[in-house]
Scaffold this active site. Structure first.
Site, PDB file in Angstrom:
ATOM      1  CB  CYS A 165      -0.979   0.000   1.172  1.00  0.00           C
ATOM      2  SG  CYS A 165      -0.221  -0.137   2.804  1.00  0.00           S
ATOM      3  CG  HIS A 211      -4.552   0.676   3.912  1.00  0.00           C
ATOM      4  ND1 HIS A 211      -3.838  -0.073   3.006  1.00  0.00           N
ATOM      5  CD2 HIS A 211      -5.539   1.300   3.198  1.00  0.00           C
ATOM      6  CE1 HIS A 211      -4.357   0.089   1.806  1.00  0.00           C
ATOM      7  NE2 HIS A 211      -5.385   0.919   1.886  1.00  0.00           N
TER       8      HIS A 211
END
Length: 226
Positions: A62, A163
């Site tokens: 990510c 994230h």
């Protein structure tokens, strides 16, 4: 999805400056001409909708996706991120800046070093400040660090991991370019992105990085002080 360079200019000291990524793309992109040079656009022709570059999630990459999405161009890969990790901790057997499994999960130091290599900077946003003080026109893009649920196939697990998510303006519209989304999510104008940021910060575990040019970082004009 076809990618298209996006201007990321800001005004510093009254002069408009383009970010290094935009300048590099302008130098290598020839001007587009019609079938006949100087030909005006036909009356029936309509401008095509903006093309937004959006990488989808793979492994734990990510951070790489967020970098490429915020820059609107594939500039980084897993190999490039791993090389940055080695430079940051050359003598470590177990590198502290990535997953031990070699699947990614890069930390903020990798993101900041990657941006610095392009002549850009990452500025932490102080969550105690009102978002009205954020000078969005001076900001190339934003990278958020959010808690995200973990899933195993179709099974959602009672776990949360950190994230990285990119936000970027393209042709006057801000987009949520989360790599876990199927497609970019339009947030609208500045009010829309401030509303999104307020909701994310209200979770209490969100951190926000402002991606700016070195000139904007040094001048501090990413912040409205008046």
């Amino acid at each position: 999805m076809r990618k298209r360079p996006v201007p990321g200019s800001g005004k510093v000291g009254g002069a408009t400056r383009r970010d290094p990524v935009t300048q590099r793309r302008e130098r290598r992109s020839p001007p587009l001409l019609g079938a006949e040079e100087g030909m005006s656009q036909a009356p029936e022709a309509r401008p095509s909708p903006p093309s937004v570059y959006h990488e989808r999630q793979r492994l734990e990459l990510c951070a790489v996706h967020a970098l490429n999405n915020v820059l609107q161009e594939k500039l980084f890969s897993q190999e490039a991120a791993d090389e940055i990790c080695k430079r940051l901790a050359p003598d470590s057997r177990l590198n502290p800046h990535r997953s031990l499994l070699g699947t990614g999960n890069y930390d903020v130091n990798v993101i900041m070093a990657a941006l610095q290599g392009l002549g850009l900077a990452a500025v932490w946003w102080d969550r105690r400040r009102p978002l009205s003080q954020l000078a969005l026109p001076q900001v190339l893009g934003l990278i958020l660090n959010l808690p995200s649920p973990v899933s195993l196939g179709l099974l959602s697990l009672p776990l949360r991991r950190r994230h990285w998510v990119a936000l970027r303006q393209v042709d006057g519209i801000y987009y949520n370019l989360d790599s876990k989304l199927r497609a970019p999510e339009a947030l609208g104008n500045e009010d829309g992105v401030r509303t999104f940021l307020a909701a994310a910060l209200a979770q209490g575990l969100c951190e926000v990085l402002l991606v700016v040019t070195k000139e904007v970082e040094e001048a501090g004009c990413w912040l409205h002080t008046s």
